[in-house]
Design a protein around this motif. Structure first.
Motif, PDB file in Angstrom:
ATOM      1  N   ARG A  60       0.278  -0.812   0.150  1.00  0.00           N
ATOM      2  CA  ARG A  60       0.036   0.327  -0.231  1.00  0.00           C
ATOM      3  C   ARG A  60       0.150   1.738  -0.058  1.00  0.00           C
ATOM      4  O   ARG A  60       2.245   0.848   0.573  1.00  0.00           O
ATOM      5  CB  ARG A  60      -1.260  -0.130   1.199  1.00  0.00           C
ATOM      6  CG  ARG A  60      -1.600  -0.955   1.431  1.00  0.00           C
ATOM      7  CD  ARG A  60      -2.273  -1.095   2.544  1.00  0.00           C
ATOM      8  NE  ARG A  60      -3.255  -2.926   2.714  1.00  0.00           N
ATOM      9  CZ  ARG A  60      -4.118  -2.464   3.578  1.00  0.00           C
ATOM     10  NH1 ARG A  60      -4.401  -1.490   4.557  1.00  0.00           N
ATOM     11  NH2 ARG A  60      -4.342  -3.428   3.697  1.00  0.00           N
ATOM     12  N   ASP A  61      -0.168   2.339  -0.786  1.00  0.00           N
ATOM     13  CA  ASP A  61       1.361   3.720  -0.211  1.00  0.00           C
ATOM     14  C   ASP A  61      -0.024   4.698   0.741  1.00  0.00           C
ATOM     15  O   ASP A  61       1.029   5.804   0.506  1.00  0.00           O
ATOM     16  CB  ASP A  61       1.123   4.109  -1.936  1.00  0.00           C
ATOM     17  CG  ASP A  61      -0.655   4.466  -2.633  1.00  0.00           C
ATOM     18  OD1 ASP A  61      -1.024   4.716  -1.906  1.00  0.00           O
ATOM     19  OD2 ASP A  61      -0.531   4.776  -4.036  1.00  0.00           O
ATOM     20  N   ARG A  62      -0.216   3.835   1.007  1.00  0.00           N
ATOM     21  CA  ARG A  62      -1.319   5.535   2.084  1.00  0.00           C
ATOM     22  C   ARG A  62      -1.759   4.216   3.286  1.00  0.00           C
ATOM     23  O   ARG A  62      -1.822   3.048   3.234  1.00  0.00           O
ATOM     24  CB  ARG A  62      -1.787   5.933   1.523  1.00  0.00           C
ATOM     25  CG  ARG A  62      -3.338   5.511   1.105  1.00  0.00           C
ATOM     26  CD  ARG A  62      -4.327   6.578   0.422  1.00  0.00           C
ATOM     27  NE  ARG A  62      -3.830   7.118  -0.833  1.00  0.00           N
ATOM     28  CZ  ARG A  62      -3.485   6.996  -2.126  1.00  0.00           C
ATOM     29  NH1 ARG A  62      -4.145   5.675  -1.962  1.00  0.00           N
ATOM     30  NH2 ARG A  62      -3.020   7.464  -3.134  1.00  0.00           N
ATOM     31  N   GLY A  63      -2.484   4.955   4.170  1.00  0.00           N
ATOM     32  CA  GLY A  63      -3.276   4.815   5.021  1.00  0.00           C
ATOM     33  C   GLY A  63      -2.878   3.379   6.472  1.00  0.00           C
ATOM     34  O   GLY A  63      -1.938   4.129   6.538  1.00  0.00           O
ATOM     35  N   THR A  64      -3.855   3.404   7.097  1.00  0.00           N
ATOM     36  CA  THR A  64      -3.589   3.190   8.555  1.00  0.00           C
ATOM     37  C   THR A  64      -3.956   1.213   9.137  1.00  0.00           C
ATOM     38  O   THR A  64      -5.127   0.843   8.257  1.00  0.00           O
ATOM     39  CB  THR A  64      -4.227   3.334   9.730  1.00  0.00           C
ATOM     40  OG1 THR A  64      -5.583   3.571   9.585  1.00  0.00           O
ATOM     41  CG2 THR A  64      -3.511   4.778  10.043  1.00  0.00           C
ATOM     42  N   ILE A  65      -2.928   0.722   9.374  1.00  0.00           N
ATOM     43  CA  ILE A  65      -3.542  -0.394  10.121  1.00  0.00           C
ATOM     44  C   ILE A  65      -2.936  -0.516  11.085  1.00  0.00           C
ATOM     45  O   ILE A  65      -2.073  -0.437  12.057  1.00  0.00           O
ATOM     46  CB  ILE A  65      -3.067  -1.856   9.294  1.00  0.00           C
ATOM     47  CG1 ILE A  65      -2.020  -1.817   7.508  1.00  0.00           C
ATOM     48  CG2 ILE A  65      -2.580  -2.940   9.410  1.00  0.00           C
ATOM     49  CD1 ILE A  65      -1.413  -2.456   6.995  1.00  0.00           C
ATOM     50  N   LEU A  66      -4.206  -1.162  12.174  1.00  0.00           N
ATOM     51  CA  LEU A  66      -4.265  -1.557  13.957  1.00  0.00           C
ATOM     52  C   LEU A  66      -4.357  -3.384  13.843  1.00  0.00           C
ATOM     53  O   LEU A  66      -4.891  -3.523  13.531  1.00  0.00           O
ATOM     54  CB  LEU A  66      -5.377  -1.108  14.231  1.00  0.00           C
ATOM     55  CG  LEU A  66      -5.770  -1.226  14.984  1.00  0.00           C
ATOM     56  CD1 LEU A  66      -4.635  -0.262  16.185  1.00  0.00           C
ATOM     57  CD2 LEU A  66      -7.380  -0.842  16.260  1.00  0.00           C
ATOM     58  N   VAL A  67      -2.974  -2.884  14.803  1.00  0.00           N
ATOM     59  CA  VAL A  67      -2.919  -4.681  15.002  1.00  0.00           C
ATOM     60  C   VAL A  67      -2.987  -4.623  16.260  1.00  0.00           C
ATOM     61  O   VAL A  67      -2.477  -3.920  17.211  1.00  0.00           O
ATOM     62  CB  VAL A  67      -1.544  -5.424  14.282  1.00  0.00           C
ATOM     63  CG1 VAL A  67      -1.069  -6.505  14.850  1.00  0.00           C
ATOM     64  CG2 VAL A  67      -1.303  -4.761  13.358  1.00  0.00           C
ATOM     65  N   ASN A  68      -3.846  -6.133  16.271  1.00  0.00           N
ATOM     66  CA  ASN A  68      -3.598  -6.370  17.800  1.00  0.00           C
ATOM     67  C   ASN A  68      -2.812  -6.988  18.657  1.00  0.00           C
ATOM     68  O   ASN A  68      -2.563  -8.318  18.086  1.00  0.00           O
ATOM     69  CB  ASN A  68      -4.873  -7.263  18.240  1.00  0.00           C
ATOM     70  CG  ASN A  68      -5.996  -7.384  19.617  1.00  0.00           C
ATOM     71  OD1 ASN A  68      -4.838  -6.698  20.932  1.00  0.00           O
ATOM     72  ND2 ASN A  68      -6.110  -8.453  20.251  1.00  0.00           N
ATOM     73  N   LEU A  69      -2.134  -6.240  19.349  1.00  0.00           N
ATOM     74  CA  LEU A  69      -0.321  -6.965  20.243  1.00  0.00           C
ATOM     75  C   LEU A  69      -0.940  -7.852  20.762  1.00  0.00           C
ATOM     76  O   LEU A  69      -0.963  -7.149  21.912  1.00  0.00           O
ATOM     77  CB  LEU A  69       0.693  -6.027  20.120  1.00  0.00           C
ATOM     78  CG  LEU A  69       1.815  -6.603  20.257  1.00  0.00           C
ATOM     79  CD1 LEU A  69       2.608  -6.932  18.847  1.00  0.00           C
ATOM     80  CD2 LEU A  69       3.101  -5.066  20.535  1.00  0.00           C
ATOM     81  N   SER A  70      -1.915  -8.918  21.212  1.00  0.00           N
ATOM     82  CA  SER A  70      -2.047  -9.794  21.860  1.00  0.00           C
ATOM     83  C   SER A  70      -1.089  -9.950  23.178  1.00  0.00           C
ATOM     84  O   SER A  70      -1.827 -10.228  23.946  1.00  0.00           O
ATOM     85  CB  SER A  70      -2.706 -10.907  21.660  1.00  0.00           C
ATOM     86  OG  SER A  70      -2.048 -11.893  20.560  1.00  0.00           O
TER      87      SER A  70
END
Length: 414
Positions: free
Chosen positions: A375-385
């Motif tokens: 991707r060239d933009r945007g946001t990814i939210l990850v659950n660091l569990s």
């Protein structure tokens, strides 16, 4: 805001089904105890006193809310403009998301007058969390754990024993998570009157998949508010690792009706061959295990197939029934990360962000890095569990300190 409240009231139905998955396929002698658990949970989950007490525990004992963190160094190293954010469940008391449902289950047990908590554990995080909850509420605790995982996750075994828990080694079969569940169920059958089986994920007979999801809902609800406050908008993608799937359901549920992509990352292991992975959604088919219907890795005889993951908390042949349903309606996309990608992400997070993640969580980070590269933009939210204290000895003794796995990240090698 999405209409997740409506969705959660619709699923599961009164029999515990999410579409074709879930339900309760249990021996006759367990029907009454499980009916008692269901009725008690439905009653107290709507009780102001119960909810207030659970919120008090989460704030003053667990340390909630946990923060959402911008992994800027990793985002910059990926270099595409896509930004990665981490929901820091590794900062929850006991080091993982597991305490969210363990405190709820133990509070339920106390309400029901139970004296003993029984459960299985793979990586040991659920075992530590339940032992912690038992100590907090003054209850007995018995945790069943495969011998392979006992050796692999020795620090968590020590923690459980320090907390006063009886750890029961499981010596049959592959001696990992599936066998630990079998053993814990058998122990619960011996005295369902005085004990309660506290399932460690969104699996098992009704009401456990919905109960655990509800207790884990706080993870995604907090993260949703936090990411909007930090960026001014919802994330483009939300990701979490999936074994049984509790951390993922807790993360996904508040985003179900939002215009947000949801991706679950399963353990791809060493290869696509049976016994070399635990990627249920990629290779499984409909089946029944441990009293519920779900996608299941099976052999030709229709029995649960042997599974493997470098992360002990993910090596389960089934998956939560809600995940199975969300897969079928194409609301959640399920993908995999193999051992090499998991280890690369483990070491990368250590070196670039000063965070030592659980191997389970490193699968989700690996998936996020792969997505960000495209991707060239945007946001990814990850659950660091969860955090990786439990994995340190295993990783360093078998894979060293990371240089081999960071060859594609030369700036980290000095």
């Amino acid at each position: 805001m999405g209409n997740y409240a409506t969705y959660m009231k619709q699923f599961p139905n009164d029999e515990g089904f999410f579409g074709a998955y879930g339900g309760s396929f249990i021996p006759p002698q367990l029907e009454e105890p499980f009916k008692e658990i269901t009725e008690a949970y439905l009653r107290i989950s709507r009780s102001h006193d119960f909810i207030s007490e659970l919120r008090r525990i989460r704030k003053h004992y667990q340390g909630r809310p946990t923060p959402t963190y911008h992994a800027k160094r990793i985002s910059d190293l990926v270099g595409t403009g896509c930004q990665i954010y981490l929901k820091r469940e590794d900062l929850n008391h006991t080091g993982a998301h597991k305490l969210n449902h363990c405190m709820g289950e133990a509070l339920l047990a106390k309400f029901m007058g139970k004296k003993k908590l029984i459960a299985e554990t793979g990586a040991g995080q659920h075992g530590v969390a339940l032992a912690t909850a038992a100590a907090y509420f003054g209850l007995e605790c018995e945790i069943h754990m495969g011998e392979v995982d006992i050796a692999k996750e020795a620090p968590n075994v020590t923690r459980m024993k320090l907390l006063g828990c009886k750890v029961v080694p499981v010596t049959h079969g592959l001696k990992t998570l599936k066998e630990a569940v079998d053993s814990a169920f058998e122990a619960y059958l011996e005295d369902p009157v005085n004990s309660i089986y506290c399932i460690g994920s969104v699996v098992g007979p009704h009401p456990f998949p919905v109960m655990v999801r509800d207790f884990q809902f706080a993870v995604g609800a907090e993260a949703r508010d936090q990411i909007v406050e930090m960026t001014g908008d919802l994330p483009d993608t939300v990701m979490a690792c999936v074994g049984g799937g509790s951390n993922a359901m807790g993360m996904f549920a508040p985003f179900i009706d939002d215009p947000v992509e949801l991706i679950g990352v399963e353990p791809g292991g060493r290869s696509g061959e049976i016994g070399d992975h635990a990627a249920t959604m990629s290779y499984g088919s409909e089946g029944i295990i441990h009293g519920f219907k779900c996608y299941l890795l099976q052999n030709q005889a229709g029995e649960p197939a042997p599974v493997y993951s470098i992360a002990s908390g993910l090596d389960y042949p089934g998956v939560g029934p809600e995940h199975s349903y969300l897969h079928d309606i194409e609301r959640v996309k399920y993908t995999t990360a193999d051992d090499a990608a998991c280890l690369e992400s483990f070491y990368l997070l250590c070196r670039a962000e000063g965070i030592i993640p659980a191997l389970e969580s490193a699968h989700a980070v690996a998936g996020a890095i792969r997505e960000a590269k495209e991707r060239d933009r945007g946001t990814i939210l990850v659950n660091l569990s969860g955090r990786g204290d439990k994995d340190l000895d295993f990783v360093t003794e078998n894979y060293g300190f990371g240089d081999e796995y960071l060859q594609d990240w030369p700036s980290l090698l000095g």
